[in-house]
Scaffold this motif. Structure first.
Motif, PDB file in Angstrom:
ATOM      1  N   ASP A  25      -1.280  -1.405   3.027  1.00 45.73           N
ATOM      2  CA  ASP A  25      -0.460  -1.628   4.206  1.00 45.73           C
ATOM      3  C   ASP A  25       1.005  -1.642   3.778  1.00 45.73           C
ATOM      4  OD1 ASP A  25       0.436  -4.588   3.758  1.00 45.73           O
ATOM      5  OD2 ASP A  25      -1.729  -4.601   3.431  1.00 45.73           O
ATOM      6  N   SER A  26       1.891  -1.570   4.737  1.00 50.98           N
ATOM      7  CA  SER A  26       3.309  -1.409   4.415  1.00 50.98           C
ATOM      8  C   SER A  26       3.852  -2.569   3.592  1.00 50.98           C
ATOM      9  CB  SER A  26       4.123  -1.269   5.708  1.00 50.98           C
ATOM     10  OG  SER A  26       3.945  -2.419   6.538  1.00 50.98           O
ATOM     11  N   GLU A  27       3.404  -3.798   3.898  1.00 52.36           N
ATOM     12  CA  GLU A  27       3.900  -4.971   3.173  1.00 52.36           C
ATOM     13  C   GLU A  27       3.421  -4.951   1.728  1.00 52.36           C
ATOM     14  OE1 GLU A  27       4.403  -9.778   3.940  1.00 52.36           O
ATOM     15  OE2 GLU A  27       2.719  -8.698   4.851  1.00 52.36           O
ATOM     16  N   THR A  28       2.137  -4.635   1.523  1.00 52.03           N
ATOM     17  CA  THR A  28       1.586  -4.587   0.161  1.00 52.03           C
ATOM     18  C   THR A  28       2.150  -3.397  -0.602  1.00 52.03           C
ATOM     19  OG1 THR A  28      -0.456  -5.599   0.985  1.00 52.03           O
ATOM     20  CG2 THR A  28      -0.530  -4.577  -1.194  1.00 52.03           C
ATOM     21  N   PHE A  31       5.414  -4.402  -1.858  1.00 54.85           N
ATOM     22  CA  PHE A  31       5.171  -5.302  -2.995  1.00 54.85           C
ATOM     23  C   PHE A  31       4.875  -4.498  -4.259  1.00 54.85           C
ATOM     24  CE2 PHE A  31       1.726  -7.030  -5.601  1.00 54.85           C
ATOM     25  CZ  PHE A  31       2.293  -8.207  -6.079  1.00 54.85           C
ATOM     26  N   ASP A  56      -1.502 -11.153  -1.648  1.00 49.95           N
ATOM     27  CA  ASP A  56      -1.807 -12.179  -0.652  1.00 49.95           C
ATOM     28  C   ASP A  56      -1.731 -13.578  -1.254  1.00 49.95           C
ATOM     29  OD1 ASP A  56      -2.747 -12.856   2.077  1.00 49.95           O
ATOM     30  OD2 ASP A  56      -4.510 -13.602   1.009  1.00 49.95           O
ATOM     31  N   ARG A  59       1.966 -14.496  -1.892  1.00 48.58           N
ATOM     32  CA  ARG A  59       2.720 -14.792  -0.676  1.00 48.58           C
ATOM     33  C   ARG A  59       2.325 -16.144  -0.080  1.00 48.58           C
ATOM     34  NH1 ARG A  59       2.397  -8.932   0.441  1.00 48.58           N
ATOM     35  NH2 ARG A  59       0.363  -9.291   1.411  1.00 48.58           N
ATOM     36  N   ASN A 418      11.229 -11.193  -1.832  1.00 48.47           N
ATOM     37  CA  ASN A 418      12.047 -10.233  -1.073  1.00 48.47           C
ATOM     38  C   ASN A 418      12.090  -8.863  -1.738  1.00 48.47           C
ATOM     39  OD1 ASN A 418      12.749 -12.262   0.811  1.00 48.47           O
ATOM     40  ND2 ASN A 418      14.306 -13.038  -0.598  1.00 48.47           N
ATOM     41  N   ASN A 419      11.230  -8.675  -2.746  1.00 45.88           N
ATOM     42  CA  ASN A 419      11.165  -7.404  -3.475  1.00 45.88           C
ATOM     43  C   ASN A 419      12.510  -6.995  -4.052  1.00 45.88           C
ATOM     44  OD1 ASN A 419       8.399  -7.086  -2.924  1.00 45.88           O
ATOM     45  ND2 ASN A 419       8.856  -6.201  -0.912  1.00 45.88           N
TER      46      ASN A 419
END
Length: 555
Positions: A25-28, A31, A56, A59, A418-419
């Motif tokens: 997914d976009s968030e992972t 990451f 996960d 976070r 925040n990468n």
């Protein structure tokens, strides 16, 4: 760490598989694009499922390792150990390990002094760090003819072992011996015995005092029982417990020994300990830690020991002994006992500094912490930290033992929510199984992950382990074969270059270096201020461009 490095590092690292970014997914995915360089470098499994799980847990701050593992204190091996509470499949999960302490080198002492809770926690966590363990997996050397070891063999009757009467040392640690009559008969059958270990046997737990008294009354030739001295202990016992198993030269004698480590050996049980110390005329350093002064008789014995060591310069001792020396020194009466003693617990007596109990405890932690500390450096596209950040993992992380054939990997991991590298970056360690872990499996990692004998692996292991000498010989023999083959290939390569340069696609400047006039200076490019300032030999000159350089020296 710079996320932009990931594409450049992937081809250089043997990482099984390739991540399908479309499955994230976009968030992972964001990451992974930033943190992936760390995963690649630490050989994290190329599994989208596992990467999602790691992201996960980071976070949400999920510390669930306690649901899968349990910490056990092994008094036999004198260490904490980690075991699986359930069956865990290879690369099926990843767990967060917190850091109990993070510090810069110069800040360690202040960090310990400013947090009493952390101080006490580290004392418990590092209680076994000063111990030198046996190296698991190292080939066992043949037993000495006068020694016998049968630990953890479920032995109930030691008389069935058929031991030779000439035996000098006998270890039956961790067996099932219950009958004290068996022990008495055993002692009668071994007239040359000097050391006996029955620790962790039922008979030792119920009859240790009785066995000790029987030895002292009927078998005064025995000098060591369950690692402690007896009233009849002499110079053999002192030398035996202070010996260095890795020593290549002959072990010192009482006349030549310069150091004795008698920590926790109960020297005050001896009838006249000063008479034994008087047999060590060259003694310079003495460790008497874990000895208390509960009676006036023990205090007098301690002072008599100091008088019996005319060359003693350095002493290690806990606070009761240390306070006596400090008080005598302040009163100007220490010279009545010893004129040679100058240093106690690392402090010079004539500097006038008095160590408190807290000082001594802080020193102990500062010595012990380096065996279990790891480090990392923060980096961004703009700069690299000049000094390392050191850290000590929490109780679970420290309980993971070493093995040359590990079943888990534990690696440092910097999580940037925040990468990007900012003030919110948090340091963890992450643990994942690289083998199946059935129920009650002893969890192990490689303390020297990625280092082989070309980086002196066996020598480095001596930080933690009592590495037998033959282990060094065996690994050196294997390494020598590799080095010899490499040297032969190198010689052949050089010969080829010198005789026929066209056979090798070497850069042009290499040919020029080989054929340059002897008087021509070598051209150096460097970023080192030290080299720029001090390299003034006429055989070298500085160049400003890399393609002009014969030597490139980067800090």
């Amino acid at each position: 760490y710079m996320g932009s490095l990931i594409k450049r590092m992937e081809p250089a690292i043997d990482w099984k598989g390739k991540i399908e970014l479309d499955e994230l997914d976009s968030e992972t995915r964001a990451f992974y694009e930033f943190h992936g360089v760390q995963l690649v470098a630490n050989r994290f499994p190329a599994s989208t499922t596992l990467i999602k799980r790691l992201a996960d847990k980071l976070r949400k701050g999920i510390y669930d390792a306690g649901d899968f593992f349990t910490i056990m204190e092994n008094e036999g091996t004198e260490r904490f150990e980690l075991y699986s509470k359930s069956s865990i499949k290879k690369e099926s999960d990843v767990f967060l390990v917190d850091h109990a302490l993070s510090f810069r080198f110069a800040q360690l002492r202040q960090s310990l002094l400013s947090s009493p809770e952390l101080f006490k926690r580290l004392q418990t966590m590092l209680k076994y760090s000063s111990k030198v363990a046996n190296l698991e997996g190292a080939p066992a050397p043949s037993q000495e003819p006068d020694s016998f070891e049968a630990d953890f063999q479920d032995i109930e009757n030691p008389l069935n072992l058929g031991l030779a009467p000439s035996l000098v040392t006998l270890s039956l640690y961790g067996n099932k011996i219950e009958n004290v009559a068996f022990v008495e008969l055993l002692l009668d059958s071994l007239p040359n015995l000097k050391a006996l270990w029955l620790n962790n046997n039922p008979v030792s737990e119920s009859h240790a005092d009785y066995i000790r008294e029987q030895i002292e009354q009927k078998h005064s030739h025995i000098e060591l029982f369950n690692s402690e001295f007896l009233s009849c202990t002499g110079k053999w016992g002192f030398l035996y417990v202070s010996r260095d198993p890795k020593r290549v030269q002959p072990s010192p004698t009482a006349e030549t020994a310069r150091s004795l480590n008698l920590e926790g050996r109960n020297i005050f049980r001896l009838k006249a300990p000063e008479e034994v110390f008087a047999q060590f005329p060259s003694l310079r350093h003495l460790n008497l830690k874990e000895h208390k002064l509960d009676t006036l008789e023990q205090t007098n014995a301690f002072l008599a020991i100091l008088k019996a060591c005319p060359r003693l310069k350095s002493l290690e001792a806990d606070l009761p002994l240390y306070e006596i020396i400090q008080e005598l020194f302040k009163l100007g009466k220490l010279s009545n006992v010893t004129t040679s003693l100058k240093i106690v617990n690392g402090y010079r007596l004539d500097f006038g500094k008095t160590a408190t109990q807290q000082d001594l405890e802080v020193e102990e932690i500062m010595k012990a912490v380096w065996k279990r500390a790891n480090s990392y450096r923060l980096a961004s596209s703009e700069q690299l930290d000049e000094s390392a950040v050191w850290y000590v993992m929490d109780e679970l992380g420290l309980a993971v033992s070493h093995s040359d054939v590990p079943n888990v990997i534990v690696a440092p991991f910097l999580f940037a929510p925040n990468n990007r590298i900012d003030e919110h970056v948090v340091a963890y360690s992450i643990l994942w199984p690289i083998q199946d872990l059935p129920l009650n499996t002893h969890v192990t990692r490689d303390f020297l992950f990625g280092l082989d004998e070309t980086h002196q692996r066996s020598a480095r292991l001596t930080v933690w382990f009592d590495t037998p000498r033959h282990y060094f010989r065996d690994v050196w023999a294997k390494l020598s074969e590799t080095l010899d083959a490499r040297a032969a290939n190198t010689a052949s390569l050089i010969s080829t270059v010198l005789t026929d340069q066209s056979k090798l696609p070497l850069p042009k400047n290499v040919y020029g270096l080989l054929n340059r006039p002897a008087e021509a200076p070598l051209r150096v490019v460097t970023d080192s201020e030290l080299v720029l300032k001090h390299l003034n030999d006429s055989r070298f000159q500085f160049a400003s461009k890399l393609d002009e350089a014969d030597i490139i020296w980067w800090e």
